[in-house]
Design an enzyme around this catalytic site. Structure first.
Site, PDB file in Angstrom:
ATOM      1  N   CYS A  94       0.840  -1.205   0.000  1.00  0.00           N
ATOM      2  CA  CYS A  94       0.000   0.000   0.000  1.00  0.00           C
ATOM      3  C   CYS A  94       0.873   1.252   0.000  1.00  0.00           C
ATOM      4  O   CYS A  94       1.500   1.550  -1.007  1.00  0.00           O
ATOM      5  CB  CYS A  94      -0.994  -0.042   1.152  1.00  0.00           C
ATOM      6  SG  CYS A  94      -2.340   1.134   0.954  1.00  0.00           S
ATOM      7  N   HIS A 230      -3.533  -5.507   1.028  1.00  0.00           N
ATOM      8  CA  HIS A 230      -2.881  -5.729   2.329  1.00  0.00           C
ATOM      9  C   HIS A 230      -2.843  -7.213   2.689  1.00  0.00           C
ATOM     10  O   HIS A 230      -3.779  -7.710   3.330  1.00  0.00           O
ATOM     11  CB  HIS A 230      -3.650  -4.977   3.418  1.00  0.00           C
ATOM     12  CG  HIS A 230      -3.454  -3.496   3.391  1.00  0.00           C
ATOM     13  ND1 HIS A 230      -2.538  -2.859   4.194  1.00  0.00           N
ATOM     14  CD2 HIS A 230      -4.053  -2.533   2.649  1.00  0.00           C
ATOM     15  CE1 HIS A 230      -2.586  -1.543   3.959  1.00  0.00           C
ATOM     16  NE2 HIS A 230      -3.497  -1.322   3.019  1.00  0.00           N
ATOM     17  N   GLU A 232      -1.188  -8.592   4.986  1.00  0.00           N
ATOM     18  CA  GLU A 232      -1.120  -8.759   6.440  1.00  0.00           C
ATOM     19  C   GLU A 232      -2.515  -8.769   7.065  1.00  0.00           C
ATOM     20  O   GLU A 232      -2.688  -9.225   8.187  1.00  0.00           O
ATOM     21  CB  GLU A 232      -0.247  -7.660   7.065  1.00  0.00           C
ATOM     22  CG  GLU A 232      -0.902  -6.300   7.246  1.00  0.00           C
ATOM     23  CD  GLU A 232      -0.954  -5.460   5.971  1.00  0.00           C
ATOM     24  OE1 GLU A 232      -0.679  -6.001   4.893  1.00  0.00           O
ATOM     25  OE2 GLU A 232      -1.299  -4.257   6.083  1.00  0.00           O
TER      26      GLU A 232
END
Lengths: 286, 176
Positions: A94, A230, A232
């Site tokens: 990002c 993302h 994560e």
């Protein structure tokens, strides 16, 4: 607990970064020692690490445009050297992807030259999302397995759900022929697609209007990955919404009430597993 | 048709301009030449009026009373007619240079135009509104041409260590 002889990454924290802790957690779950490294520390200390992550957020409050102020910092110059001269891997997520593009590491045909932009989401009247956009999307792993070091654990054409959250995430370029060249060199790592893996340029599938539905690109050497979604936030089953349906939604439903099942890997873990493997040769060499 | 420029600036310190100036001076080697950097939201108002004077009056009304351009709690504004721009002059070898940054894919302020024409009743008087960001620099240089060249170097991002204010892959620029 991560082994003390595990590979080590520095997760660079700029003023305005806001995803460092969940990214650290996802990296540690993949067996990586992950140190949050403030931007104003001695940059030479970066050499002690096997690789780098630049996470999401709003470095310098996105002043001027996303990521650009951070690229002028000495820490990025040092990371640039470590990546281009030592071949160390770096994952930009990002805002981290925005930094890598503005630093000239992505697409990296001429390292240091800015060959692309992550422009504001496409504002068209056909209903494409504009301004800040936060939702789950599907990605197709569009390059051959192993082309990019940071997706080596992912089979080609693998389709997976992952959230996006950005206002300036549209990969675009005015360099003639660049997109064709990126296709030819298999640097297009991730493309926005539907749940079946169809890559179509519609507002529902390609939320920001990126050229060629690009959601992630690697450099020619394959040791740098910039991705807008993302991973994560899709690294544990507990993070996945039941509403996804299909296999991942079902896994979440089945995990309901079980701490262990909720902590099981989500689809984004494959990116961090790949990063760990990319870090190992550097550790051995060091 | 008349074109009036509307420049809107923050009353409080503009942290974006301050950060850009710090990056240019401390990280990119322009400490000696960049004497000042400020920023304004830029609008080009294309107005259907019969004189520049009436265009300026209409532009003032749009700035003061529509709440689309100026929030008087935090903004100041300035109007410029086409004939009002004077040739920049040097003060002790420091030249003013303006860099206008716009979206390369279109400068039209669609939502503002829509609001003015459809909601606020300016359909006949407002032909169009374009928008961008105006960077206002004071550059130390031997002459204006050199100052403009330095301003362009500072503005246009070509590499990690070259240029800051414009990414030419989605933005356009003009040295005014």
């Amino acid at each position: 607990m991560v082994s003390t002889d595990a590979p080590r990454v520095a997760l660079i924290q700029f003023p305005g970064s806001n995803c460092e802790w969940e990214t650290k957690r996802a990296a540690e779950a993949a067996g990586i020692i992950c140190d949050i490294f403030r931007w104003n520390r001695d940059p030479s200390l970066l050499a002690e690490y096997d690789g780098y992550i630049i996470g999401g957020g709003f470095s310098y409050q996105d002043r001027v445009r996303s990521g650009v102020i951070a690229t002028k910092e000495p820490i990025v110059a040092t990371m640039f050297e470590q990546v281009t001269e030592e071949g160390k891997p770096v994952l930009g997520i990002c805002n981290g992807a925005q930094v890598l593009v503005e630093a000239g590491l992505i697409p990296g045909l001429n390292p240091g030259q800015v060959e692309m932009a992550l422009a504001p989401n496409y504002p068209d009247p056909a209903g494409r999302l504009r301004d800040f956009c936060c939702r789950w999307v599907y990605l197709r792993h569009s390059c051959p397995q192993g082309r990019c070091e940071l997706t080596s654990h992912m089979e080609s054409d693998y389709v997976w759900p992952v959230p996006i959250a950005h206002g300036e995430g549209r990969f675009t370029t005015r360099t003639a022929g660049l997109i064709d060249r990126l296709r030819e060199t298999d640097q297009i790592v991730f493309q926005y697609c539907d749940a079946q893996g169809n890559v179509e340029n519609t507002p529902e599938i390609n939320p920001n209007g990126a050229m060629a539905n690009i959601a992630g690109l690697c450099n020619p050497e394959g040791n740098v990955l910039a991705m807008m979604p993302h991973p994560e936030r899709a690294s544990f089953v507990r993070q996945l919404p039941v509403e996804l349906g299909a296999s991942w939604g079902e896994k979440k439903r089945e995990a309901w009430g079980s701490r262990e099942a909720m902590a099981a890997p989500g689809p984004g873990r494959l990116v961090f597993d790949s990063l760990r493997e990319a870090l190992l040769p550097a550790t051995v060499a060091g | 048709m008349q074109m009036i420029e509307l420049l809107v600036k923050l009353k409080i310190p503009d942290v974006t301009a301050l950060t850009a100036a710090a990056a240019l001076r401390r990280r990119m080697g322009y400490g000696e030449v960049l004497k000042e950097l400020t920023r304004a939201d830029y609008y080009a108002l294309h107005l259907q009026t019969d004189s520049q004077q009436s265009a300026l009056a209409l532009a003032e009304e749009l700035a003061e009373s529509t709440n689309l351009f100026v929030n008087p709690n935090k903004h100041t504004y300035e109007l410029r007619g086409p004939g009002e721009k004077v040739k920049p002059t040097s003060e002790d070898g420091v030249w003013p240079v303006e860099v206008l940054v716009t979206d390369a894919e279109g400068t039209e302020a669609t939502e503002i135009q829509q609001a003015l024409k459809e909601r606020l009743g300016y359909a006949e008087q407002v032909a169009g509104v374009e928008q961008g960001t105006l960077w206002i620099m004071k550059v130390a240089a031997a002459d204006l041409a050199t100052a403009r060249q330095i301003a362009e170097e500072m503005a246009v991002t070509k590499a990690r260590d070259e240029g800051l204010l414009v990414n030419p892959h989605f933005q356009a620029w003009e040295i005014l």
